[in-house]
Design a protein around this motif. Structure first.
Motif, PDB file in Angstrom:
ATOM      1  N   ALA A   1     154.754 -36.742  46.783  1.00  0.00           N
ATOM      2  CA  ALA A   1     154.682 -38.182  47.026  1.00  0.00           C
ATOM      3  C   ALA A   1     155.976 -38.732  47.626  1.00  0.00           C
ATOM      4  CB  ALA A   1     154.345 -38.931  45.737  1.00  0.00           C
ATOM      5  N   THR A   2     157.046 -37.977  47.555  1.00  0.00           N
ATOM      6  CA  THR A   2     158.333 -38.426  48.097  1.00  0.00           C
ATOM      7  C   THR A   2     158.668 -37.731  49.414  1.00  0.00           C
ATOM      8  OG1 THR A   2     159.555 -36.793  46.797  1.00  0.00           O
ATOM      9  CG2 THR A   2     159.224 -38.968  45.801  1.00  0.00           C
ATOM     10  N   ALA A   3     157.682 -37.080  50.032  1.00  0.00           N
ATOM     11  CA  ALA A   3     157.923 -36.338  51.275  1.00  0.00           C
ATOM     12  C   ALA A   3     158.455 -37.240  52.398  1.00  0.00           C
ATOM     13  CB  ALA A   3     156.657 -35.619  51.717  1.00  0.00           C
ATOM     14  N   LEU A   4     157.916 -38.465  52.533  1.00  0.00           N
ATOM     15  CA  LEU A   4     158.392 -39.349  53.599  1.00  0.00           C
ATOM     16  C   LEU A   4     159.832 -39.804  53.382  1.00  0.00           C
ATOM     17  CD1 LEU A   4     155.219 -41.404  54.538  1.00  0.00           C
ATOM     18  CD2 LEU A   4     156.405 -39.693  55.903  1.00  0.00           C
ATOM     19  N   PRO A   5     160.195 -40.322  52.199  1.00  0.00           N
ATOM     20  CA  PRO A   5     161.606 -40.692  52.034  1.00  0.00           C
ATOM     21  C   PRO A   5     162.537 -39.471  52.102  1.00  0.00           C
ATOM     22  CG  PRO A   5     160.367 -41.135  49.997  1.00  0.00           C
ATOM     23  CD  PRO A   5     159.383 -40.761  51.067  1.00  0.00           C
ATOM     24  N   PHE A   6     162.045 -38.315  51.665  1.00  0.00           N
ATOM     25  CA  PHE A   6     162.832 -37.076  51.761  1.00  0.00           C
ATOM     26  C   PHE A   6     163.071 -36.727  53.223  1.00  0.00           C
ATOM     27  CE2 PHE A   6     162.724 -32.269  51.696  1.00  0.00           C
ATOM     28  CZ  PHE A   6     163.991 -32.101  51.165  1.00  0.00           C
ATOM     29  N   GLY A   7     162.011 -36.754  54.019  1.00  0.00           N
ATOM     30  CA  GLY A   7     162.138 -36.467  55.442  1.00  0.00           C
ATOM     31  C   GLY A   7     163.072 -37.426  56.147  1.00  0.00           C
ATOM     32  N   ARG A   8     162.989 -38.699  55.771  1.00  0.00           N
ATOM     33  CA  ARG A   8     163.879 -39.697  56.349  1.00  0.00           C
ATOM     34  C   ARG A   8     165.334 -39.388  56.005  1.00  0.00           C
ATOM     35  NH1 ARG A   8     167.256 -43.098  55.832  1.00  0.00           N
ATOM     36  NH2 ARG A   8     167.500 -44.984  57.034  1.00  0.00           N
ATOM     37  N   ALA A   9     165.583 -39.010  54.754  1.00  0.00           N
ATOM     38  CA  ALA A   9     166.947 -38.668  54.329  1.00  0.00           C
ATOM     39  C   ALA A   9     167.465 -37.432  55.069  1.00  0.00           C
ATOM     40  CB  ALA A   9     166.981 -38.443  52.817  1.00  0.00           C
ATOM     41  N   LEU A  10     166.588 -36.457  55.284  1.00  0.00           N
ATOM     42  CA  LEU A  10     166.993 -35.256  56.029  1.00  0.00           C
ATOM     43  C   LEU A  10     167.369 -35.633  57.461  1.00  0.00           C
ATOM     44  CD1 LEU A  10     164.305 -32.630  54.901  1.00  0.00           C
ATOM     45  CD2 LEU A  10     166.608 -32.974  53.977  1.00  0.00           C
ATOM     46  N   LEU A  11     166.533 -36.451  58.099  1.00  0.00           N
ATOM     47  CA  LEU A  11     166.800 -36.865  59.472  1.00  0.00           C
ATOM     48  C   LEU A  11     168.099 -37.650  59.572  1.00  0.00           C
ATOM     49  CD1 LEU A  11     165.997 -36.998  62.419  1.00  0.00           C
ATOM     50  CD2 LEU A  11     164.552 -38.969  61.871  1.00  0.00           C
ATOM     51  N   GLU A  12     168.340 -38.532  58.626  1.00  0.00           N
ATOM     52  CA  GLU A  12     169.589 -39.295  58.647  1.00  0.00           C
ATOM     53  C   GLU A  12     170.793 -38.371  58.540  1.00  0.00           C
ATOM     54  OE1 GLU A  12     171.967 -42.851  56.310  1.00  0.00           O
ATOM     55  OE2 GLU A  12     169.796 -42.728  56.109  1.00  0.00           O
TER      56      GLU A  12
ATOM     57  N   LEU B   1     170.916 -35.264  59.496  1.00  0.00           N
ATOM     58  CA  LEU B   1     171.003 -34.451  60.708  1.00  0.00           C
ATOM     59  C   LEU B   1     171.406 -35.261  61.943  1.00  0.00           C
ATOM     60  CD1 LEU B   1     167.833 -32.240  60.231  1.00  0.00           C
ATOM     61  CD2 LEU B   1     170.210 -31.437  60.255  1.00  0.00           C
ATOM     62  N   LYS B   2     170.940 -36.489  62.032  1.00  0.00           N
ATOM     63  CA  LYS B   2     171.177 -37.301  63.232  1.00  0.00           C
ATOM     64  C   LYS B   2     171.998 -38.542  62.894  1.00  0.00           C
ATOM     65  CE  LYS B   2     169.230 -36.632  66.833  1.00  0.00           C
ATOM     66  NZ  LYS B   2     169.782 -36.124  68.047  1.00  0.00           N
ATOM     67  N   SER B   3     171.301 -39.610  62.500  1.00  0.00           N
ATOM     68  CA  SER B   3     171.984 -40.867  62.178  1.00  0.00           C
ATOM     69  C   SER B   3     171.025 -41.794  61.437  1.00  0.00           C
ATOM     70  CB  SER B   3     172.458 -41.573  63.459  1.00  0.00           C
ATOM     71  OG  SER B   3     171.347 -42.077  64.181  1.00  0.00           O
ATOM     72  N   GLU B   4     171.581 -42.817  60.821  1.00  0.00           N
ATOM     73  CA  GLU B   4     170.754 -43.809  60.141  1.00  0.00           C
ATOM     74  C   GLU B   4     169.841 -44.508  61.148  1.00  0.00           C
ATOM     75  OE1 GLU B   4     171.164 -47.595  57.078  1.00  0.00           O
ATOM     76  OE2 GLU B   4     172.943 -46.904  58.163  1.00  0.00           O
ATOM     77  N   LYS B   5     170.379 -44.793  62.315  1.00  0.00           N
ATOM     78  CA  LYS B   5     169.598 -45.462  63.364  1.00  0.00           C
ATOM     79  C   LYS B   5     168.380 -44.607  63.747  1.00  0.00           C
ATOM     80  CE  LYS B   5     170.047 -47.198  68.112  1.00  0.00           C
ATOM     81  NZ  LYS B   5     169.323 -46.252  68.942  1.00  0.00           N
ATOM     82  N   ASP B   6     168.588 -43.328  64.001  1.00  0.00           N
ATOM     83  CA  ASP B   6     167.475 -42.452  64.365  1.00  0.00           C
ATOM     84  C   ASP B   6     166.450 -42.356  63.229  1.00  0.00           C
ATOM     85  OD1 ASP B   6     168.397 -41.769  66.944  1.00  0.00           O
ATOM     86  OD2 ASP B   6     169.706 -40.222  66.114  1.00  0.00           O
ATOM     87  N   ALA B   7     166.947 -42.249  62.014  1.00  0.00           N
ATOM     88  CA  ALA B   7     166.043 -42.158  60.856  1.00  0.00           C
ATOM     89  C   ALA B   7     165.221 -43.429  60.712  1.00  0.00           C
ATOM     90  CB  ALA B   7     166.848 -41.886  59.587  1.00  0.00           C
TER      91      ALA B   7
ATOM     92  N   ALA C   1     161.170 -43.667  60.995  1.00  0.00           N
ATOM     93  CA  ALA C   1     160.480 -44.247  59.844  1.00  0.00           C
ATOM     94  C   ALA C   1     159.635 -45.444  60.264  1.00  0.00           C
ATOM     95  CB  ALA C   1     161.486 -44.635  58.756  1.00  0.00           C
ATOM     96  N   SER C   2     160.196 -46.294  61.103  1.00  0.00           N
ATOM     97  CA  SER C   2     159.463 -47.463  61.591  1.00  0.00           C
ATOM     98  C   SER C   2     158.249 -47.045  62.396  1.00  0.00           C
ATOM     99  CB  SER C   2     160.394 -48.335  62.435  1.00  0.00           C
ATOM    100  OG  SER C   2     159.691 -49.417  62.987  1.00  0.00           O
ATOM    101  N   GLY C   3     158.393 -46.044  63.244  1.00  0.00           N
ATOM    102  CA  GLY C   3     157.283 -45.546  64.041  1.00  0.00           C
ATOM    103  C   GLY C   3     156.172 -44.953  63.210  1.00  0.00           C
ATOM    104  N   MET C   4     156.504 -44.516  61.993  1.00  0.00           N
ATOM    105  CA  MET C   4     155.517 -43.946  61.071  1.00  0.00           C
ATOM    106  C   MET C   4     154.999 -45.002  60.091  1.00  0.00           C
ATOM    107  SD  MET C   4     157.299 -40.287  60.258  1.00  0.00           S
ATOM    108  CE  MET C   4     155.979 -39.813  59.164  1.00  0.00           C
ATOM    109  N   LEU C   5     155.421 -46.260  60.301  1.00  0.00           N
ATOM    110  CA  LEU C   5     155.052 -47.373  59.405  1.00  0.00           C
ATOM    111  C   LEU C   5     155.538 -47.133  57.981  1.00  0.00           C
ATOM    112  CD1 LEU C   5     151.418 -48.019  60.685  1.00  0.00           C
ATOM    113  CD2 LEU C   5     153.562 -49.061  61.490  1.00  0.00           C
ATOM    114  N   PHE C   6     156.662 -46.479  57.865  1.00  0.00           N
ATOM    115  CA  PHE C   6     157.259 -46.191  56.564  1.00  0.00           C
ATOM    116  C   PHE C   6     158.316 -47.225  56.259  1.00  0.00           C
ATOM    117  CE2 PHE C   6     160.748 -43.905  54.261  1.00  0.00           C
ATOM    118  CZ  PHE C   6     160.133 -43.883  53.042  1.00  0.00           C
TER     119      PHE C   6
END
Length: 131
Positions: A103-114, A116-122, A126-131
């Motif tokens: 159930a926490t896969a989306l916030p986990f994925g967002r944290a991983l992306l941040e 790896l890349k940046s808060e802006k990219d994450a 996230a916004s594009g996924m309606l998260f």
């Protein structure tokens, strides 16, 4: 089916190693000496490591406990043993990012992306996924 076996991959080439959950998978990954060595080395070198669901139990087992200060896990017994709050979905401690379960896969994925890349990219993803 995996794209490659751990024994055939140089894990040092990856910016981040993520340990998935799932009881059978975690049991099998826990038997992998190459993964254990890589995770120990990554933690000592402050390289990025992620883990979700039952995956953090591998980190607790394979890596010296003192290396791991906090992580989220769905395993209530382990959470109790580590003195953690069971209400944390995603936990970030320096180079270690963990999450409690599916159930926490989306916030986990967002944290991983941040990480790896940046808060802006994450935030954009996230916004594009309606998260």
């Amino acid at each position: 089916v995996a794209d490659a076996l751990v024994e055939n991959v140089d894990l040092d080439l990856f910016t981040m190693v993520v340990v998935p959950g799932g009881s059978v998978g975690v049991e099998n990954l826990g038997k992998c000496d190459k993964l254990a060595e890589s995770l120990r080395d990554r933690m000592k070198a402050n390289k990025l490591v992620g883990s979700i669901c039952a995956g953090p139990t591998i980190l607790q087992t394979l890596i010296y406990y003192k290396v791991i200060k906090r992580f989220a896990t769905q395993d209530a017994k382990l959470t109790f043993l580590l003195g953690l709050s069971a209400n944390v979905d995603v936990c970030i401690d320096k180079n270690l990012i963990t999450a409690t379960g599916p159930a926490t896969a989306l916030p986990f994925g967002r944290a991983l992306l941040e990480a790896l890349k940046s808060e802006k990219d994450a935030n954009e993803v996230a916004s594009g996924m309606l998260f």
